[in-house]
Write a protein that holds these residues in place. Structure first.
Motif, mmCIF file in Angstrom:
data_model
loop_
_atom_site.group_PDB
_atom_site.id
_atom_site.type_symbol
_atom_site.label_atom_id
_atom_site.label_comp_id
_atom_site.label_asym_id
_atom_site.label_seq_id
_atom_site.Cartn_x
_atom_site.Cartn_y
_atom_site.Cartn_z
ATOM 1 N N UNK A 331 0.019 -7.879 0.699
ATOM 2 C CA UNK A 331 -0.452 -7.914 2.073
ATOM 3 C C UNK A 331 -0.216 -9.319 2.619
ATOM 4 N N UNK A 332 0.348 -9.421 3.820
ATOM 5 C CA UNK A 332 0.658 -10.738 4.370
ATOM 6 C C UNK A 332 0.311 -10.833 5.848
ATOM 7 N N UNK A 333 0.022 -12.057 6.278
ATOM 8 C CA UNK A 333 -0.229 -12.333 7.690
ATOM 9 C C UNK A 333 -0.040 -13.828 7.922
ATOM 10 N N UNK A 334 1.181 -14.221 8.219
ATOM 11 C CA UNK A 334 1.429 -15.636 8.460
ATOM 12 C C UNK A 334 2.690 -15.837 9.277
ATOM 13 N N UNK A 335 2.710 -16.926 10.028
ATOM 14 C CA UNK A 335 3.874 -17.273 10.822
ATOM 15 C C UNK A 335 4.537 -18.551 10.365
ATOM 16 N N UNK A 336 3.915 -19.250 9.412
ATOM 17 C CA UNK A 336 4.443 -20.506 8.894
ATOM 18 C C UNK A 336 4.626 -20.406 7.380
ATOM 19 N N UNK A 337 5.563 -21.173 6.838
ATOM 20 C CA UNK A 337 5.799 -21.198 5.391
ATOM 21 C C UNK A 337 6.043 -22.627 4.932
ATOM 22 N N UNK A 338 5.904 -22.840 3.628
ATOM 23 C CA UNK A 338 6.187 -24.135 3.025
ATOM 24 C C UNK A 338 7.695 -24.284 2.850
ATOM 25 N N UNK A 339 8.209 -25.449 3.199
ATOM 26 C CA UNK A 339 9.634 -25.751 3.078
ATOM 27 C C UNK A 339 9.908 -26.272 1.668
ATOM 28 N N UNK A 340 10.469 -25.442 0.807
ATOM 29 C CA UNK A 340 10.720 -25.858 -0.577
ATOM 30 C C UNK A 340 11.841 -26.880 -0.679
#
Length: 401
Positions: A331-340
């Motif tokens: 289950x997910x709910x996000x608009x931003x992510x970590x830049x690896x």
């Protein structure tokens, strides 16, 4: 009554008004879940956004108050293809229309939600206005649409004072954590008045008391209830702290572990919280972070985040656990992510990736009892595939004692 959705690119949709009668400007996002709309609408991570449900019929089983993930609806507005007028379910407390009215949330139905989602996927998430003013033109609101930002939403969704939730083992004398058939509406009403400690708790599918006696500090930056409930169902005593709590106060309570919750908005806006998380990172206390908490820990340790074109929102996102090669539906709910690409390998290493687009879904911190995930192991709504991560957290706490 007619209602209209006008997007930032000038696209105009005409439909019917639902919910509470008011005009709103918001960021338009979409969720692909087929069920669990009550949990979606009460997820604090949607603060500052208007959510479009891609499944064509919403509201057919009504609203069961026990399923709420917080004490109110958080999206600015709701967009659906069709709103069920007559719900049918033995657990139903009210219709979705009544629910929207109760929490003064407007909405629109009858538009082509498939077209709307295609636009958002092709052009990216954009702002929009929902109104019943049929004379309103794009030129009249162009400036308002381009100027809108979600802003500081974490301060709006966090609790205002700390409260405690006792673990399941400690509740044995008072009876088990309630199931769906014994929801206590008095406790629900108490929670609406701000007494969160009296609310009923929903159990995990499998109750594990291995956490009996463990104390967990949960930093609430927009926490869904089932995060604390998942820990309590495993026997942990959970103390929930407001977003602006100092690291010193949390550490002085001598917790066995620290949880950083999910939440809304751009993680880079949370400058004060990030500074406190730096201090939590420097401690030897085990830490488990979810969603926004995952992003904040990354920023606190020198990494970077960026905004996705249209985000991940739904209950069917595959993630791969790099430690064992297994794929779990999440289950997910996000608009931003970590830049690896900007991740220091001496500080943290990727632990999960999104199978669909390869973006980061979790980190394991080198030399630290810290792991973080972008998705929601507590689900609600969604699959329980990754709930084992709570057990991993408990094992980490036990091993560090």
């Amino acid at each position: 009554m007619k209602a209209f959705l006008i997007l930032e690119d000038g696209t105009r949709f005409e439909g019917k008004h639902i919910g509470f009668d008011k005009e709103v400007v918001s960021e338009i996002v979409f969720n692909t879940s087929m069920a669990g709309y009550t949990e979606v609408f009460t997820d604090p991570s949607y603060a500052g956004q208007a959510v479009c449900m891609t499944y064509p019929l919403i509201g057919n089983y009504g609203v069961c108050l026990e399923d709420m993930e917080s004490e109110r609806i958080w999206p600015d507005a709701v967009i659906v293809r069709e709103l069920a007028k007559v719900p049918s379910n033995f657990r139903c407390d009210m219709s979705l229309q009544e629910f929207l009215e109760k929490y003064e949330t407007p909405g629109i139905e009858g538009i082509d939600t498939r077209k709307l989602v295609r636009i958002l996927r092709e052009k990216g998430t954009m702002n929009g206005i929902i109104t019943t003013n049929e004379n309103l033109r794009y030129e009249d609101v162009k400036g308002r649409l381009s100027a809108y930002t979600t802003g500081d939403v974490v301060s709006k969704v966090s609790c205002t004072e700390k409260y405690e939730i006792k673990g399941a083992a400690d509740l044995a004398e008072n009876g088990p954590i309630s199931g769906s058939s014994s929801f206590n509406k008095e406790n629900y009403e108490a929670s609406l008045k701000g007494d969160l400690s009296k609310r009923e708790k929903r159990p995990s599918i499998v109750r594990n008391l291995n956490g009996k006696g463990l104390k967990v500090a949960l930093l609430d930056v927009g926490a869904k209830k089932n995060i604390a409930d998942s820990l309590a169902a495993r026997g942990c005593d959970v103390t929930v702290y407001p977003y602006n709590t100092t690291a010193e106060e949390i550490l002085n309570s001598n917790p066995d572990g620290i949880m950083l919750s999910n939440g809304p908005g751009d993680p880079k806006e949370c400058t004060g919280v990030i500074e406190e998380i730096k201090k939590l990172y420097a401690s030897d206390v085990p830490i488990f972070a979810i969603c926004l908490g995952h992003q904040l820990m990354a920023l606190a340790t020198g990494a970077d985040t960026y905004k996705l074109k249209y985000g991940h929102r739904g209950g069917n996102h595959p993630v791969k656990d790099l430690s064992n090669g297994r794929v779990y539906i999440s289950s997910q709910n996000h608009g931003y992510v970590v830049d690896t690409e900007k991740l220091d390998s001496k500080v943290a290493e990727p632990a999960f990736i999104n199978v669909n687009d390869g973006t980061n879904e979790g980190l394991k911190y080198v030399g630290k009892n810290i792991f973080t995930v972008q998705f929601h192991p507590e689900a609600c709504p969604g699959p329980q595939d990754s709930s084992y991560l709570f057990d991993r957290f408990i094992e980490m706490m036990c091993a560090s004692k």
